[in-house]
Enzyme design. Structure first.
Site, PDB file in Angstrom:
ATOM      1  N   GLU A   1       0.827  -1.225   0.000  1.00 15.41           N
ATOM      2  CA  GLU A   1       0.000   0.000   0.000  1.00 15.41           C
ATOM      3  C   GLU A   1       0.849   1.258   0.000  1.00 15.41           C
ATOM      4  O   GLU A   1       0.685   2.153   0.844  1.00 15.41           O
ATOM      5  CB  GLU A   1      -0.968  -0.007   1.179  1.00 15.41           C
ATOM      6  CG  GLU A   1      -2.049  -1.051   1.039  1.00 15.41           C
ATOM      7  CD  GLU A   1      -3.150  -0.957   2.088  1.00 15.41           C
ATOM      8  OE1 GLU A   1      -2.951  -0.302   3.122  1.00 15.41           O
ATOM      9  OE2 GLU A   1      -4.217  -1.550   1.861  1.00 15.41           O
TER      10      GLU A   1
ATOM     11  N   GLU B   1      -5.495  -8.122  -1.138  1.00 13.90           N
ATOM     12  CA  GLU B   1      -6.226  -8.039   0.142  1.00 13.90           C
ATOM     13  C   GLU B   1      -7.677  -7.736  -0.160  1.00 13.90           C
ATOM     14  O   GLU B   1      -7.969  -6.914  -1.031  1.00 13.90           O
ATOM     15  CB  GLU B   1      -5.701  -6.901   1.039  1.00 13.90           C
ATOM     16  CG  GLU B   1      -4.348  -7.113   1.628  1.00 13.90           C
ATOM     17  CD  GLU B   1      -3.932  -5.979   2.559  1.00 13.90           C
ATOM     18  OE1 GLU B   1      -4.809  -5.332   3.165  1.00 13.90           O
ATOM     19  OE2 GLU B   1      -2.715  -5.742   2.656  1.00 13.90           O
TER      20      GLU B   1
HETATM   21  C1  BGP Z   1      -4.474  -2.786   4.925  1.00 19.38           C
HETATM   22  C2  BGP Z   1      -3.154  -3.320   5.409  1.00 19.38           C
HETATM   23  C3  BGP Z   1      -3.240  -4.562   6.216  1.00 19.38           C
HETATM   24  C4  BGP Z   1      -4.514  -4.801   6.956  1.00 19.38           C
HETATM   25  C5  BGP Z   1      -5.763  -4.281   6.301  1.00 19.38           C
HETATM   26  C6  BGP Z   1      -6.976  -4.234   7.204  1.00 19.38           C
HETATM   27  O1  BGP Z   1      -4.363  -1.399   4.912  1.00 19.38           O
HETATM   28  O2  BGP Z   1      -2.284  -3.569   4.332  1.00 19.38           O
HETATM   29  O3  BGP Z   1      -2.077  -4.651   6.979  1.00 19.38           O
HETATM   30  O4  BGP Z   1      -4.432  -4.735   8.303  1.00 19.38           O
HETATM   31  O5  BGP Z   1      -5.588  -3.016   5.722  1.00 19.38           O
HETATM   32  O6  BGP Z   1      -6.891  -3.127   8.058  1.00 19.38           O
HETATM   33  P1  BGP Z   1      -7.213  -3.235   9.590  1.00 19.38           P
HETATM   34  O7  BGP Z   1      -6.269  -4.220  10.142  1.00 19.38           O
HETATM   35  O8  BGP Z   1      -6.989  -1.861  10.121  1.00 19.38           O
HETATM   36  O9  BGP Z   1      -8.621  -3.667   9.684  1.00 19.38           O
END
Ligand code: BGP
Length: 491
Positions: A197, A389
């Site tokens: 990201e 993701e």
């Molecule tokens: C993205 C990241 C992840 C992950 C996901 C969900 O931004 O790459 O590391 O955690 O989001 O976010 P969160 O854990 O805040 O729910």
């Protein structure tokens, strides 16, 4: 059905959110190790000791006071220290991924496990061996590793003593680390991501509160050094093994104009450019896009103070990526009107969209936005695409008999798999899909365990209590059927 042969079904995690073992076998700390847990209402705090030895608390992006040192404070809980203990349980977890039928597993290497401060000339042998065992284990289960070299975890030493990514020298430290990864794991790993990201480094004003100018000035500089680091890593990765497929990684948010007010239409296009295409274009096309100066000017970035050289621009040209990869959780409504309800999530914010539903953490669910996003980036870059993701953070309840019924998660995935099918039918070159947090992980945003994404439940709470035992949720069996039938059985 739509999915092409060899489609890479799988799941994703990140080292700092699953491994734990934060100070084991020579690993150095990262920022997450001095970051406490929070919640949807309470932001995570970073801890330090000031010049007089008094404890202090910083917000993300906060600056350490003069003479202060980041510190792990006694009687404070740091969820990433334990994660879900994957460092010691990876064999059990990979066996569960294999049981679901994973073709790929997206994970990351912890930089400070290989280079504890980031400055060492040689890597930490125990760290190198650890990941070799993990990759071998994946191979033994016929699971293709997809590996992020950086997932928000620069060694704390570099951040604290060397100005982190505001220092050009961090490029060299990163490149040395990336080269180690390519050399050590040649033959074991073929799919790589240079930065997770990366576009979250580009700030975004909240709807009602613009950020200070320095955030943009620093953000643009940091991003530039990361672009150069990524481009150098791509070239080295290709030299070491021409079979390597190396991708960028974008936090993919589908932006919509909040109204048909022409000012909103324009702002929305500018948002796509600032947040999505700025980074995507540099990494996929090898040059800053035509609208770059407008983005800088909109936030008063002083170009004369930016360190961007001709050599850097030549590196960017030579180091373009082989695939476009992105995370997708939600869409956001962009508007110039302030009489709206603001909603946020994943480092972005917008106006509430009355046509969408929202999770308990305020993230919208919008599968159509995924199809839209896929078509846009497919048309713009003409590269193979992996969604690295996607998932729903939700509360789960363990029943008396140990079962976990998560129809909300199954529903979410069903809709997103259908959205992918639609995009493929319409010509998108999508080659893989790794759901986020395929096993419950520590949330990056809030540090909570109870914001669960997994098909696999981990018995651990927000205070660090639990057995860490793993169990299968209903969605585990759903995804298993989905993969076994290549997306045909979504019932
Ligand atoms: C993205 C990241 C992840 C992950 C996901 C969900 O931004 O790459 O590391 O955690 O989001 O976010 P969160 O854990 O805040 O729910």
């Amino acid at each position: 059905m739509a999915f092409p042969e060899g489609f890479l079904w799988g799941g994703a995690t990140a080292a700092n959110q699953v491994e734990g073992a934060w100070n084991v076998d020579g690993r150095g700390p990262a920022m997450t190790d001095v970051t406490m847990g929070g919640s949807v209402k309470q932001t995570r705090k970073i801890t330090y000791l000031d010049a007089d030895g008094n404890p202090g608390y910083l917000e993300r992006h906060g600056k350490l006071p003069e003479g202060a040192r980041y510190a792990v404070l006694p009687d404070h809980y740091y969820p990433n220290h334990i994660g879900v203990d994957e460092y010691h349980r990876f064999e059990e977890d990979i066996a569960l991924f294999a049981e679901m039928g994973f073709k790929t597993y997206r994970m990351s290497i912890s930089w400070s496990r290989l280079y504890p401060t980031g400055l060492e000339a040689e890597p930490n042998a125990a760290g190198v061996e650890h990941y070799r065992r993990v990759f071998q284990c994946l191979r033994d289960h016929n699971i293709e590793p997809l590996v992020a070299i950086w997932h928000f975890d620069t060694p704390l030493y570099l951040e604290e003593h060397c100005s982190g990514w505001l220092n050009r020298e961090t490029i060299d430290h990163y490149v040395r680390y990336a080269e180690t990864c390519f050399r050590e794991y040649k033959g074991l790993v073929r799919y790589w991501l240079t930065f997770n990201e990366i576009n979250n480094g580009m700030p975004q004003d909240n709807l009602k509160n613009p950020l200070p100018q320095w955030r943009y000035q620093e953000g643009v500089q940091i991003l530039h050094y990361q672009f150069v680091a990524s481009a150098k890593a791509v070239q080295i990765g290709h030299e070491i093994d021409p079979n390597n497929m190396i991708g960028n990684m974008i936090c993919g948010i589908c932006y919509y104009p909040g109204t048909c007010d022409p000012a909103d239409i324009e702002l929305n296009r500018h948002m796509w450019e600032q947040k999505i295409f700025y980074c995507g274009d540099v990494q996929c096309k090898g040059e800053y896009p035509s609208f770059t100066r407008r983005v800088w000017a909109a936030h008063d970035v002083d170009e004369s103070k930016l360190d961007i050289t001709e050599d850097d621009l030549a590196e960017l040209k030579r180091g373009t990526v082989d695939m476009y990869t992105f995370s997708y959780y939600m869409s956001q409504n962009v508007t110039t009107h302030t009489d709206v309800e603001e909603v946020g999530g994943n480092m972005s914010s917008g106006a509430r969209n009355p046509y969408l539903t929202y999770s308990d953490w305020g993230w919208s669910t919008d599968p159509s936005g995924l199809t839209y996003y896929l078509e846009v980036v497919n048309d713009r870059y003409h590269l193979p695409i992996i969604i690295t993701e996607n998932g729903l953070g939700a509360f789960d309840t363990v029943e008396e008999d140990g079962s976990i019924h998560d129809p909300y998660r199954i529903d979410y995935f069903r809709q997103h798999v259908q959205a992918m099918q639609r995009a493929i039918d319409w010509g998108v070159n999508l080659i893989g899909y790794t759901t986020w947090g395929c096993i419950d992980v520590v949330s990056a945003g809030t540090g909570e365990m109870r914001k669960r994404y997994g098909f696999i439940y981990v018995d651990m709470d927000d205070e660090g209590k639990g057995t860490l035992d793993r169990s299968r949720k209903d969605s585990f069996y759903w995804y298993q059927r989905c993969i076994a039938t290549d997306g045909e059985d979504l019932g």
